[in-house]
Each structure stands twice: as C-alpha cells, then as structure tokens.
Write a protein that holds these residues in place. Structure first.
Motif, PDB file in Angstrom:
ATOM      1  N   ASP A 240      12.114   6.855   2.910  1.00 31.24           N
ATOM      2  CA  ASP A 240      10.780   6.300   2.709  1.00 31.24           C
ATOM      3  C   ASP A 240       9.940   6.480   3.960  1.00 31.24           C
ATOM      4  O   ASP A 240      10.395   6.232   5.084  1.00 31.24           O
ATOM      5  CB  ASP A 240      10.889   4.815   2.356  1.00 31.24           C
ATOM      6  CG  ASP A 240      11.412   4.643   0.955  1.00 31.24           C
ATOM      7  OD1 ASP A 240      10.644   4.831   0.009  1.00 31.24           O
ATOM      8  OD2 ASP A 240      12.618   4.357   0.808  1.00 31.24           O
TER       9      ASP A 240
ATOM     10  N   ARG B 280       6.137   6.245  -4.809  1.00 31.03           N
ATOM     11  CA  ARG B 280       6.961   6.099  -3.616  1.00 31.03           C
ATOM     12  C   ARG B 280       6.629   7.274  -2.690  1.00 31.03           C
ATOM     13  O   ARG B 280       6.421   8.395  -3.155  1.00 31.03           O
ATOM     14  CB  ARG B 280       8.431   6.121  -4.030  1.00 31.03           C
ATOM     15  CG  ARG B 280       9.357   5.511  -3.021  1.00 31.03           C
ATOM     16  CD  ARG B 280      10.742   5.325  -3.588  1.00 31.03           C
ATOM     17  NE  ARG B 280      11.694   5.138  -2.501  1.00 31.03           N
ATOM     18  CZ  ARG B 280      13.005   5.241  -2.622  1.00 31.03           C
ATOM     19  NH1 ARG B 280      13.534   5.515  -3.814  1.00 31.03           N
ATOM     20  NH2 ARG B 280      13.797   5.066  -1.595  1.00 31.03           N
TER      21      ARG B 280
ATOM     22  N   LEU C 232       7.773  -0.600  -0.240  1.00 33.36           N
ATOM     23  CA  LEU C 232       7.943   0.849  -0.277  1.00 33.36           C
ATOM     24  C   LEU C 232       7.385   1.457  -1.561  1.00 33.36           C
ATOM     25  O   LEU C 232       7.403   2.664  -1.740  1.00 33.36           O
ATOM     26  CB  LEU C 232       9.420   1.206  -0.118  1.00 33.36           C
ATOM     27  CG  LEU C 232      10.044   0.701   1.198  1.00 33.36           C
ATOM     28  CD1 LEU C 232      11.526   1.010   1.265  1.00 33.36           C
ATOM     29  CD2 LEU C 232       9.336   1.308   2.404  1.00 33.36           C
TER      30      LEU C 232
END
Length: 787
Positions: free
Chosen positions: A715, A673, A777
């Motif tokens: 993100d 991530r 993501l």
DNA sequence: GTTCTAGAAC
DNA sequence: GTTCTAGAAC
C-alpha cells in the motif's frame, strides 16, 4: 479426492489398515431451506452409502420423535453407513444429542443452509406434499419464529467440520463435496464459508470507529478498541510473507487438506488456523526482564525445557520472542540451542513484538505466552502490559473465567473469544499466562537471590507453560485425529505423489523478513556475511521484467549472522542500501519509454506533469485501474525509493487519490486501493490505483490476482510511512506469494481456480478486511464523506 | 506484461 | 470431450 484407493494418500492409516469411520452430517436450516433436497441430491450421486434420517417421515412415513431419529442414526452408523440428520437442528440443544453420535467413532459435520428467510418462506408456502406438512400461509410464521431462535453451530459443540451455505451456489458446491466423498474418504476439519457475523458494519461505521479509537492507541500506533466492536472474523492467512515457518507449514497443511477436500471451494477458516496448522507457541523469556533473573541461568533452562518438550511432541513449534535484535537472552538461547542441536524448524528465536507477530512480523502463532503477575492483572510493564493492551478487555474477562491468581512456576491457559482483537488480528486463539520466579526486590515473591529455588521455579514455569500448550494441542487434535486414523498433523508426512501445486517450497526453509533493522541496516553497518547458514532460502526471480535473476534474500542464522544467498553478485550502492542491478527485458520497458517520451504517447497519457504521468493500465485488472507513473529516471521500482524521493511518492499518492475520487464521483460504489507491486514486471516506478471489484477480463491468472491481493502489493500509504521511518519501504521479493492459493479478498474463502474465484468475488458481499479500512488504505465514497 | 499452447485436470 | 494452468517466447 477421497483417500481410499489412492496410493499417494497423504494421510495413510497406521499399519496399512483401513480404519472405517462413520460420518454424521447434521443439516441445519429452516423449513424450505432445502435440507431434504440437499440429502437427496447427495445420495443420488453419492460414492458412499448414506442413510437419511428425517424426523418428518421416520414413523412409517409420518412425523416421529427425536429419539427415533437418534436410534435410526445409531443403527445406520453401526451398519457402516453415513447418516444425514434431516431436521431443522437450528438450536444447539436440538443438535447436542446428535453430535454425541460421534462418540462412537464417527465424524460429525454440520451443513448450514443459511439461505434468505424470504426464500425459505416462499418455498415452504409454495410446496405441496411436503413431508413435514408445513404448507400454505402458516409456513411464513413458523419459519420466522424458528429463525429468530437460530443458533449457528460452532466447532466447540463437537463438530469437526461446518459448512455454511448462503446461496444456491454454495449449496451446489456442498452437494458436490459430499457426493464426491468416497466410502472411506474424509473432508478437512474446520469452518467453511462462514460469513462475517456482522455484515451490518459498513464503511461509515468503520470510519466512525476509527475516529473514536484514535484516543485509544497504544504507543506503537496499534488501534485497540475498534476491534471490540467488530465481530468480523479475519483470519490472518496466506497473504503473509510465505517464508516464515508458520506460514509455510500451514500452507502445506492446507494443501494436504485440499487433497481430501477437492470441492471445498469455500474455505474461510474461522477461529484461527489451529485445525489445519502447526501449533506454534510464541513465548517471551520468563523472569529475565522485570524479575531480573540471571540471563545465563535462564537461557540454560529455556534450552533444556524446550529440548525436553520437543522430544515428546512432534507437530509443534516453540518460538522465543524478544523485541530487540540486540536481546542478550535471544543471543544466549540461540547459541545454546545450536550447541544442543535443537532442530531449528521446531525451535527458533524471533525478533519482534509478541503482540503483533502476524500483523507486523507476518509470522503466525496460534498460542502466545504472557509473562504475567500473580494477580493476573493488566498493567505492570513489559510483555504483560503490552499483551493486555493489545488483547483488549476480552483477555481480562476470559482470564477471570480461568483463574483469579497464579503462583510462581505455574501457568494458566486462556482461550480467546473469536471476537477478541488478538484472535481477529493476529490469529491467536489462546494466551497462556505464566508466572516465573522473581529476583527483583521491588516485586512480590522476591526470592532474595536464591537461585536454587529460582531455577526450580523457572523450570516449573516453562514445563507448565509447554505442557499447557500441549494440552490445548491435544484437545484440538481431537478433530485432527478424526480426519484420519493416524495422527495427520505429522510434519514428516511427505507430500510425495500429491498433485497440489500451490506451494512448492521445501520444508526446511526460513526467511526472516519484515524487520528492517535486522537486515537492511545491518548490511550498511557491514555485518559479516555467512554463506554457511544452517538454513537459507534463495528466491530466484524469473519471469519478471528484468533479466538478472536474483535479489537479496538474507536471513539471520543461529549465530545471529547475516547470511547472503547471493554471493559474488554485483550490486550498486544507493545511500545505505545495496540495490541489485537489473537488466530489463524489452517488453518491460514500455512504461519507461512513456515516462521519458510522453509526447510520443499522447494517446495514452491522461495527465502529465514534470514528475509523473497518469495513464490507464493497458490491461486493467478491475473496472478502474490507472497507473501514476513516475518520470524520474533511475527509479524503477519501490525498492529503489529512498528518503529523498518522499516528496515524489507523496505527490504520486495524492494524484492517485485525486483520480480515485474522480472515479468515485462517477460510480460511488467503487472502492480503491493505491499501491505498488513488490517486484514490478514493468520498469519505471508506477503506482497502481485500482478498484477492488477486480471485475476484468484481463485478470486471468493466479499471478494477476495475488499481485494485488497478497502482501506482494504494498500500500502506498504504508510505503510512505516506512520510508519516512526507515528510509526504505519493505518489499516482499518472494515469488511464492504470487503462486499462493486463490483467496477472496473480502471473505478469505479459497477457490480452486480463477474462473471460480471470479464468479465468487462477483457476488461476495463481505466487507473488505478491517485492517485496510482501519488503516485508511481504502478510498471509498464513505471514506471521502467522513475524511 | 501478454500470447500461445501442451498437457493436466476435470 | 472441455477447462484451466503454467511455462516458453516475445
């Protein structure tokens, strides 16, 4: 920690009287799953008096009948004992009569020993002298046959608490929980430890779904159909902004729950938050949009109806929602609610999309109202269309089960199945369709401007809506009232003397975040600041790398004004937004120093360009954890980033991706991530590229965990989109996020401390949240091969 | 950000 | 007794 001897019992019984309540625990599991061992283990260490009712031995040591079990259990309950029902109980029908034992003032729990079939079989085959005489090779066939018919218990059967155990460790935890339960202690209601119902959904399938679903996105980019195919229970949880009323109050209630339930290390609430949460109804203004009802009159009726309703009910909240912060009806209602002194913790307005209150607004509501049409059909315009679109087929089907049509002034409650995208994504458990009066000649039931009749119908509509909301609430109170004899969900219940430390807010705080337009942009436009807001929150920053402690935390008060919690503080202006000047502590300058003088730090620099540097995080919090460090002077954190930095941000993102993909070639099991900390500890904008195993000795405390696993982590892809759209990225400058309870990032179960969390995540096989997969993501081998 | 450590929790 | 957290110092 059970409550009986505790002077700080958070759920004291009425009038100081201890009301004794029975407890029936149904073990659910195949032969060999360890039901008898479970009972024996609990009873060996128990702090209350238990009776084990075992069908295999009930007839003088021999196999008896279900009726004998029921009678034996009833007798034990009468004697004030707690009862284990030690039989397979794999099917709902087999459980039903035992659940009914609860009607005589007893809680009924289920403990599901859902261990691998192979294990049950091998145990059954090996055992000798088992009470059920199920030994040898016959066992395999029997276990298999039984497991084929297995129906996992649900709260709707009448259980107040269900604990799923999937491993020996889970069983140990459950044994501990029940062993520690004192004579009149209780455990919180809800479902604990439930696995995703469809673990077979793998990354590849998710990608496939995503691909398919691109055709089926609504205007706001919301993906609709992929959720239809997923049964994973994602419960929007505490990783939202912690300062909406809902999140905060739910947190508090969980804290309460934990006092009664100190050993419930697995705490994955499935099916929404209603068991422990404050019941919240979000509703649009009825009839004022498409049905062209007069706004002044409508706002009077809303405020009156709300006021009447709140007089009757304590532990509920009503929230009027509209899409635009310029909404006239919101402004009118705000004004009138303030004039009427309606408690703003129980009723307030919210600007946002009612279909995305949680995912876009970080605001949790378990019930939402829909301004419907008389046919109860999708389509039309406004809220009705949006809600049906967002809720998918399941709402239409569920609605049909309740009613075919609706007349003006009425409402109908539709429970959403747990597989409904609305339920999964937004945590909405019920939709209430409500039909108001129509003043639009183009629409059915036109009232020809008869406002006498119109007002009556609108009042009826709201009172029907609110009463229906309360009826859901009452029905769910059944579980709550079982947990204590004194209506436990009372918001006024003080936390005095409790030892929980997860959430330290006061009750009366509110902060609206998440809508850029209502805040940052208004600042630019010179909206008046009102220091005398009715409710405000100030979030001191301490412990971060910068010494100046405060940043903006503004909110709208009832008058629609922006209030600032930081009067008289110096700010610098960058483009449109005001950015706090920060002084960074010496230790927080390390990255800044590297960015400016990489030649002095050749030992750590892995990749160098004019714009960025890639280096390993000195204290990695996962197997792979690198930083993409911007070299731009003056850009210290995500909040400083503006549109002109977009090329840099995109470049950093693609470099991060490249490194993640490189790591994936070495170890295809990793998942990455990419993102930023809302409030970084170290100066100089840096992108974290971190594998989602979080398998690292450097991950030591709550802050470490929550900084990567709550909305504190922004993100990179989202940040880029937000900057493209709004010129700035949302940053959640809320320290309480970092102090939130520890929840597994996969299955959302809660854990009491870091070591326990780490041992859990080392084994948790649940897929990562669908919204991460869904929004692209996560970077994994699967995402690479498809994308 | 980490380290150290008192004291709370177990 | 040991484990764990949280606050202070850097």
């Amino acid at each position: 920690m059970e409550s009986d001897p505790n002077p700080h019992d958070p759920w004291p019984t009425g009038g100081g009287e201890e009301v004794k309540k029975g407890l029936v625990v149904l073990l659910v599991g195949a032969p060999g799953s360890g039901k008898s061992t479970f009972c024996n283990d609990v009873m060996a260490a128990a702090r209350r008096s238990w009776v084990r009712v075992c069908q295999d031995t009930i007839a003088n040591g021999k196999q008896g009948t279900k009726l004998q079990c029921l009678m034996s259990a009833a007798t034990a309950l009468k004697d004030g004992k707690s009862v284990f029902i030690d039989r397979c109980n794999l099917e709902q029908e087999q459980r039903a009569d035992f659940v009914k034992l609860g009607e005589a003032q007893a809680d009924v729990h289920a403990v599901v020993l859902d261990l691998p079939a192979r294990l049950c079989i091998s145990r059954s085959v090996k055992r000798t002298g088992h009470e059920g005489k199920l030994q040898g090779g016959k066992a395999a066939a029997v276990v298999n046959r039984m497991l084929q018919k297995k129906e996992l218990p649900k709260l709707s059967e009448g259980f107040s608490r269900i604990t799923f155990c999937h491993s020996e460790n889970d069983v140990k935890d459950a044994v501990k929980t029940y062993s520690n339960l004192g004579p009149s202690g209780n455990l919180s209601a809800g479902v604990f430890g439930q696995k995703n119902k469809d673990d077979k959904v793998q990354l590849g399938i998710m990608r496939f779904l995503k691909k398919v679903d691109k055709q089926d996105q609504d205007a706001s980019g919301n993906d609709i159909t992929s959720y239809r195919n997923l049964t994973q229970a994602i419960v929007p949880s505490q990783d939202s902004i912690g300062n909406t009323f809902s999140a905060e109050l739910e947190n508090k209630n969980e804290e309460h729950g934990s006092l009664n339930d100190e050993n419930s290390s697995e705490r994955s609430f499935v099916g929404g938050s209603s068991c422990d949460g404050i019941h919240t109804l979000a509703f649009p203004s009825i009839s004022t949009s498409d049905f062209q009802f007069d706004l002044e009159k409508a706002s009077d009726i809303i405020v009156d109806s709300v006021s009447d309703f709140l007089k009757k009910f304590d532990s509920v909240r009503l929230v009027l929602v509209d899409l635009s912060d310029k909404s006239k009806i919101l402004a009118l209602v705000r004004k009138k609610a303030a004039e009427k002194n309606i408690e703003s913790s129980k009723f307030f307005t919210f600007v946002g999309d009612i279909t995305q209150l949680y995912t876009k607004g970080n605001f949790r509501c378990n019930v939402i109202a829909n301004a419907t049409n008389w046919r109860l059909k999708p389509g039309g315009g406004g809220v009705n269309a949006a809600i049906y679109r967002a809720a998918g087929d399941s709402l239409e089907i569920a609605t049909k089960e309740q009613a075919e049509t609706l007349s003006p002034g009425n409402s109908v409650v539709v429970p959403l199945p747990s597989s409904s995208p609305f339920h999964l994504r937004e945590g909405v458990t019920h939709v209430i369709h409500v039909l108001g009066p129509n003043m639009n000649p183009q629409r059915p039931n036109y009232l020809k401007n008869d406002y006498v009749e119109g007002c009556k119908i609108l009042r009826d509509a709201y009172s029907s809506l609110f009463e229906n909301f309360a009826s859901i609430f009452n029905c769910q109170m059944r579980y709550e009232s079982k947990r204590s004899s004194s209506g436990i969900s009372n918001l006024q219940n003080p936390l005095k003397g409790t030892t929980g430390t997860c959430f330290s807010h006061s009750d009366q705080k509110i902060k609206r975040e998440g809508w850029y337009d209502s805040e940052r942009n208004k600042k630019c436009k010179g909206f008046p600041f009102n220091a005398a807001a009715k409710e405000k929150i100030s979030i001191p920053h301490g412990g971060h790398g910068y010494a100046h402690p405060e940043t903006h935390s503004d909110l709208l008060n009832w008058d629609g004004n922006l209030s600032s919690s930081n009067p008289g503080r110096e700010v610098k202006e960058t483009n449109c937004a005001k950015v706090t000047e920060r002084t960074w502590n010496a230790w927080a300058q390390a990255l800044h120093e590297i960015a400016l003088n990489p030649e002095k730090h050749k030992d750590v620099v892995m990749e160098l360009s004019d714009d960025f540097i890639v280096l390993n995080d000195l204290y990695p919090k996962a197997i792979k954890h690198v930083l993409v460090l911007s070299r731009l002077h003056g850009l210290d954190c995500l909040a400083d980033v503006r549109k002109e930095h977009l090329p840099l941000l995109k470049r950093m993102h693609s470099v991060g991706l490249k490194w993640a993909e490189m790591f994936l070639r070495e170890d295809s099991s990793l998942i990455f991530r990419l993102g930023y900390h809302s409030v970084p500890s170290m100066r100089q904008l840096h992108l974290h590229v971190i594998s989602q195993d979080f398998d690292s000795a450097h991950l030591k405390n709550k802050k470490h965990w929550n900084s990567f696993n709550t909305s504190f982590f922004r993100d990179s892809a989202d940040a880029i989109k937000e900057i493209e759209k709004h010129g700035v990225a949302k940053v959640i400058e809320d320290e309480s996020l970092l102090k939130m309870e520890l929840r597994c990032h996969r299955c959302r179960s809660a854990h009491p401390n870091i070591p326990r969390l780490k041992s859990h995540i080392a084994n948790c096989k649940a897929p990562l949240p669908t919204h991460l997969l869904h929004d692209g993501l996560l970077v994994s081998a699967a995402s690479k091969s498809v994308g």
